[in-house]
Design a protein around this motif. Structure first.
Motif, short mmCIF file in Angstrom:
data_model
loop_
_atom_site.label_atom_id
_atom_site.label_comp_id
_atom_site.label_asym_id
_atom_site.label_seq_id
_atom_site.Cartn_x
_atom_site.Cartn_y
_atom_site.Cartn_z
N ARG A 210 0.79 -1.22 0.00
CA ARG A 210 0.00 0.00 0.00
C ARG A 210 0.83 1.28 0.00
O ARG A 210 0.33 2.34 -0.38
CB ARG A 210 -0.91 0.02 1.25
N VAL A 211 2.09 1.19 0.46
CA VAL A 211 2.89 2.40 0.71
C VAL A 211 4.29 2.22 0.16
O VAL A 211 4.85 1.12 0.19
CB VAL A 211 2.97 2.68 2.24
N LEU A 212 4.87 3.31 -0.35
CA LEU A 212 6.27 3.31 -0.76
C LEU A 212 6.86 4.69 -0.57
O LEU A 212 6.14 5.69 -0.41
CB LEU A 212 6.44 2.85 -2.20
N THR A 213 8.19 4.77 -0.57
CA THR A 213 8.89 6.05 -0.44
C THR A 213 9.73 6.37 -1.67
O THR A 213 10.27 7.47 -1.76
CB THR A 213 9.80 6.05 0.80
N GLU A 214 9.85 5.41 -2.61
CA GLU A 214 10.62 5.66 -3.83
C GLU A 214 9.77 6.40 -4.85
O GLU A 214 8.58 6.15 -4.99
CB GLU A 214 11.11 4.34 -4.45
N VAL A 224 0.42 4.47 -2.27
CA VAL A 224 0.53 5.87 -1.89
C VAL A 224 2.00 6.18 -1.63
O VAL A 224 2.65 5.48 -0.84
CB VAL A 224 -0.31 6.20 -0.64
N LEU A 225 2.50 7.19 -2.30
CA LEU A 225 3.87 7.64 -2.07
C LEU A 225 3.89 8.56 -0.85
O LEU A 225 3.18 9.57 -0.81
CB LEU A 225 4.39 8.39 -3.29
N VAL A 226 4.69 8.21 0.14
CA VAL A 226 4.96 9.12 1.25
C VAL A 226 6.17 9.95 0.82
O VAL A 226 7.32 9.53 0.93
CB VAL A 226 5.25 8.36 2.56
#
Length: 301
Positions: A210-214, A224-226
């Protein structure tokens, strides 16, 4: 061709020339420059404190949305003589003088320039290396809507609360959501940036589907990009209560955590210039505490 029409208006004692008030800036809704100016006059009391002391980047669309716009960091030389400037990080050549928007007339002046977006830094001009807040920009990839961003925001809020940090949420005015962690205590960008990245990575490890930082676009489907990278000396984020240069005159709007919870369940969270002034009159400035709340990030290892 007819000559451009202009008139002089009085804004709290400032004499200001405005022009082409009937020019349509948002064709889909028929929103004119006059409508935009009226919005900024109405919202000025709550918006100006979030602009005070910060360098502002104007995103101008002289011919309205759907046409080419441009960024303007350096305050134009044709500004009124009463409109001051504040230091902005500028570029590698050094700081530049950005517009200091600190009174209602200054907001009307930007609206007359068709500045449809106002972006500010995390730090104030008096100390460009000392951010007063941290931001987590939640950007939905293909297959994710605002409800998905709200769910991620609630997860991040839990993590922040576990280290005794209070966060505030606002819509981006576009597709995403933003969380602000007010600091108002001595911090530097190395600290805020590394902490924001660690927050995103922690959640991405817990919720890898659900989530990534790249930033890599190929990896962003259904996630969802944080975006932690906004915590940088040279980067800006859309200012609370600024309009956006989208199809409709949407506004980056502070929201309560009860609304974030409702948003995660599918409640619409899009607000425009016709709604926000009455909303603020009813609820007050939900971002007011970001200006004064003092918090400390956990110490770096």
């Amino acid at each position: 061709m007819p000559e451009p029409t202009s008139q002089t208006v009085d804004i709290d004692g400032r004499q200001l020339k405005v022009s082409n008030l009937d020019k349509v800036l948002y064709p889909l809704t028929g929103t004119t420059k006059a409508n935009l100016i009226a919005y900024y006059v109405a919202i000025a009391p709550v918006m100006l404190p979030h602009l005070a002391g910060r360098g502002v980047t104007l995103v101008r669309h002289p011919n309205g949305v759907g046409t080419d716009g441009f960024f303007e960091k350096r305050c134009p030389s044709h500004r009124p003589d009463w409109l001051g400037t504040v230091d902005d990080p500028g570029d590698r050549r050094g700081a530049i003088a950005a517009c200091a928007l600190d009174e209602p007339a200054s907001l009307v002046w930007t609206a007359n320039l068709a500045a449809l977006e106002l972006h500010t830094h995390m730090a104030k001009g008096r100390d460009l290396d000392a951010p007063t807040m941290l931001v987590l920009d939640l950007d939905p990839g293909p297959g994710v809507d605002l409800a998905g961003c709200c769910e991620v925001a609630l997860w991040l809020r839990e993590i922040l609360e576990s280290v005794d940090l209070v966060a505030f949420a606002k819509t981006s005015g576009s597709k995403g959501l933003q969380m602000y962690v007010p600091l108002n205590t001595p911090h530097d960008y190395d600290h805020t940036s590394s902490f924001a990245l660690a927050m995103g990575q922690l959640l991405a490890k817990r919720e890898p589907k659900r989530v990534l930082t790249e930033m890599t676009k190929a990896k962003r489907n259904n996630k969802v990009l944080v975006d932690w990278s906004q915590n940088s000396r040279h980067k800006t984020t859309i200012t609370p209560y600024s309009t956006r240069a989208r199809d409709r005159p949407t506004v980056s709007t502070p929201i309560g955590w009860d609304e974030v919870t409702a948003g995660a369940e599918g409640e619409p969270l899009t607000f425009d210039i016709d709604e926000v002034p009455s909303r603020v009159e009813r609820l007050g400035d939900l971002f007011a505490d970001t200006l004064t709340l003092k918090q400390h990030l956990p110490k770096r290892n």
